[in-house]
Design a protein around this motif. Structure first.
Motif, PDB file in Angstrom:
ATOM      1  N   VAL A 122       0.844  -1.198   0.000  1.00  0.00           N
ATOM      2  CA  VAL A 122       0.000   0.000   0.000  1.00  0.00           C
ATOM      3  C   VAL A 122       0.879   1.248   0.000  1.00  0.00           C
ATOM      4  O   VAL A 122       1.694   1.446   0.904  1.00  0.00           O
ATOM      5  CB  VAL A 122      -0.944   0.026   1.218  1.00  0.00           C
ATOM      6  N   LEU A 123       0.730   2.059  -1.032  1.00  0.00           N
ATOM      7  CA  LEU A 123       1.427   3.338  -1.121  1.00  0.00           C
ATOM      8  C   LEU A 123       0.401   4.475  -1.050  1.00  0.00           C
ATOM      9  O   LEU A 123      -0.796   4.261  -1.306  1.00  0.00           O
ATOM     10  CB  LEU A 123       2.228   3.438  -2.415  1.00  0.00           C
ATOM     11  N   ARG A 124       0.871   5.654  -0.715  1.00  0.00           N
ATOM     12  CA  ARG A 124      -0.045   6.801  -0.557  1.00  0.00           C
ATOM     13  C   ARG A 124       0.499   8.030  -1.263  1.00  0.00           C
ATOM     14  O   ARG A 124       1.702   8.237  -1.324  1.00  0.00           O
ATOM     15  CB  ARG A 124      -0.266   7.109   0.937  1.00  0.00           C
ATOM     16  N   GLY A 128      -4.754   9.702  -2.010  1.00  0.00           N
ATOM     17  CA  GLY A 128      -5.113   8.590  -1.136  1.00  0.00           C
ATOM     18  C   GLY A 128      -4.237   7.371  -1.338  1.00  0.00           C
ATOM     19  O   GLY A 128      -3.069   7.477  -1.721  1.00  0.00           O
ATOM     20  N   GLU A 129      -4.817   6.195  -1.093  1.00  0.00           N
ATOM     21  CA  GLU A 129      -4.058   4.954  -1.157  1.00  0.00           C
ATOM     22  C   GLU A 129      -4.050   4.354  -2.565  1.00  0.00           C
ATOM     23  O   GLU A 129      -5.004   4.518  -3.333  1.00  0.00           O
ATOM     24  CB  GLU A 129      -4.658   3.914  -0.196  1.00  0.00           C
ATOM     25  N   ASN A 131      -3.250   0.448  -3.889  1.00  0.00           N
ATOM     26  CA  ASN A 131      -2.968  -0.932  -3.481  1.00  0.00           C
ATOM     27  C   ASN A 131      -2.344  -1.701  -4.641  1.00  0.00           C
ATOM     28  O   ASN A 131      -2.959  -1.863  -5.702  1.00  0.00           O
ATOM     29  CB  ASN A 131      -4.261  -1.635  -3.053  1.00  0.00           C
ATOM     30  N   THR A 175     -11.053   2.495  -4.083  1.00  0.00           N
ATOM     31  CA  THR A 175      -9.685   3.007  -4.079  1.00  0.00           C
ATOM     32  C   THR A 175      -8.974   2.567  -5.352  1.00  0.00           C
ATOM     33  O   THR A 175      -9.504   1.777  -6.143  1.00  0.00           O
ATOM     34  CB  THR A 175      -8.899   2.484  -2.854  1.00  0.00           C
ATOM     35  N   ASN A 177      -6.373   0.492  -7.453  1.00  0.00           N
ATOM     36  CA  ASN A 177      -5.767  -0.832  -7.317  1.00  0.00           C
ATOM     37  C   ASN A 177      -4.948  -1.178  -8.557  1.00  0.00           C
ATOM     38  O   ASN A 177      -5.397  -0.964  -9.689  1.00  0.00           O
ATOM     39  CB  ASN A 177      -6.848  -1.893  -7.112  1.00  0.00           C
TER      40      ASN A 177
END
Length: 383
Positions: A122-124, A128-129, A131, A175, A177
């Motif tokens: 998981v990077l930000r 936001g995130e 995945n 999110t 992905n």
């Protein structure tokens, strides 16, 4: 967020007997320079790090130097690497935990036990995130314990196995992905036979390893490895980057590169091809001997001679090797049709044994007996 999409390095590959380590180091150094220029937040390598499951010391040393240089150039970046069908999963999986603490994620094995899941990083960023799901090359037998079997107790197909693996993950579709995978994904509406494959790829009989690309359509981007020619699988965001360096003559003329992927808000993805220029191209040069010799170069070359007259084989080979130091092979595209009936009458035609002995030269008694046995076997089959 920006990341590089690479795959199929095949370090240690030999191209028709020619060692490519020098060429591979050259192209890996080029990738390092691109990383310094573009400062990606992550580097993704989608399988087939090495060309063999047990790579040579020189191949391992080259890859070690590549990772060391990348880490030095991008100390804050995450390096995410999965095994491909050419790699040894247990070897790639070694030191997995300790490497992760250094922002290097080398994943060799897919989940195999009930409590295991696909490795997720998981990077930000400001949106936001993100995945990253890291799924190494999967054979149905590897994951049978967690995806089950068919009604006859046999392993599921590649398609069903990968779909069930992905279905086990709680993927949050709100999110962003990214899937990193090394499999043979089919574009919608195509069969395995319709997908152009390179000579350097390992193929299964009947394309039993094919997986429908709709299985991965839920991902914002799929960084795929396995196919050696750059190819989209239905959209700009589901794609193979191809090899960074030609691995076979069938890849002659292909433009190789790194895919720079940029993710912004959910659904906003852009890709840019960053070209790679090899130390030596792979080329096919056709023509008669005189014309071909005028194109002397240092590239890897297959020569296709179109001469319709007889050529001195030894002299031709020597002249071509002088003109092309990295000559791969020579082919004759003109095949003469010989009328043997005009050359021999029924009375003076030689026996198969005599013809073979003229071609093979001096034979001892054991070799002669073996030759006669082969000829007799062939003659019996013909009858």
């Amino acid at each position: 967020m920006k990341f590089f999409h690479l795959s199929d390095l095949h370090i240690g590959l030999k191209l028709l007997g020619h060692d490519l380590l020098e060429d591979q180091k050259y192209i890996l150094d080029e990738i390092i320079e691109l990383a310094k220029e573009h400062h990606p937040d992550a580097i993704v390598i989608a399988g087939d790090i090495y060309d063999r499951a047990v790579p040579s010391v020189e191949a391992v040393r080259l890859f070690d130097g590549f990772l060391t240089a990348l880490s030095a150039a991008l100390p804050e970046a995450e390096l995410m690497i999965i095994s491909g069908n050419h790699d040894s999963p247990p070897r790639i999986d070694m030191f997995r935990s300790i490497l992760q603490s250094h922002k290097i994620h080398m994943i060799g094995l897919p989940p195999q036990l009930e409590g295991e899941r696909i490795e997720k990083v998981v990077l930000r960023d400001e949106f936001g995130e993100v995945n990253f799901y890291l799924l190494p090359f999967v054979k149905p037998s590897m994951v049978r314990a967690i995806v089950g079997s068919d009604e006859n107790g046999n392993s599921l197909s590649y398609d069903a196995s990968v779909r069930r693996l992905l279905a086990r993950e709680a993927i949050d579709l709100t999110t962003r992905n990214v899937l990193v995978s090394h499999q043979f994904y089919l574009p919608a509406g195509m069969t395995g036979e319709e997908v152009e494959r390179m000579d350097s790829e390992i193929r299964t009989v009947g394309n039993i390893d094919a997986i429908g690309a709709d299985a991965i359509a839920c991902f914002d981007y799929a960084a795929l490895g396995h196919i050696h020619k750059p190819m989209k699988v239905g959209s700009e965001t589901l794609r193979y980057c191809g090899t960074p360096l030609a691995c076979s003559v069938s890849e002659a003329g292909q433009e190789k590169g790194v895919i720079l992927v940029e993710l912004q808000n959910k659904g906003e993805v852009s890709t840019t091809i960053l070209p790679l220029k090899p130390l030596r191209e792979v080329r096919v040069i056709s023509g008669n001997l005189a014309d071909v010799l005028r194109e002397t170069c240092d590239d890897y070359v297959r020569v296709e001679l179109t001469d319709t007259t007889e050529l001195d084989v030894v002299d031709t080979q020597d002249r071509l090797r002088n003109a092309f130091p990295h000559l791969l092979e020579v082919r004759r595209t003109f095949l003469r049709t010989v009328n043997y009936s005009a050359a021999y009458s029924l009375d003076d035609q030689k026996s198969p044994e005599d013809l073979c002995r003229e071609y093979l030269g001096d034979l001892d008694e054991e070799e002669l007996a073996e030759l006669r046995d082969v000829i007799n076997t062939v003659m019996e089959e013909m009858k």
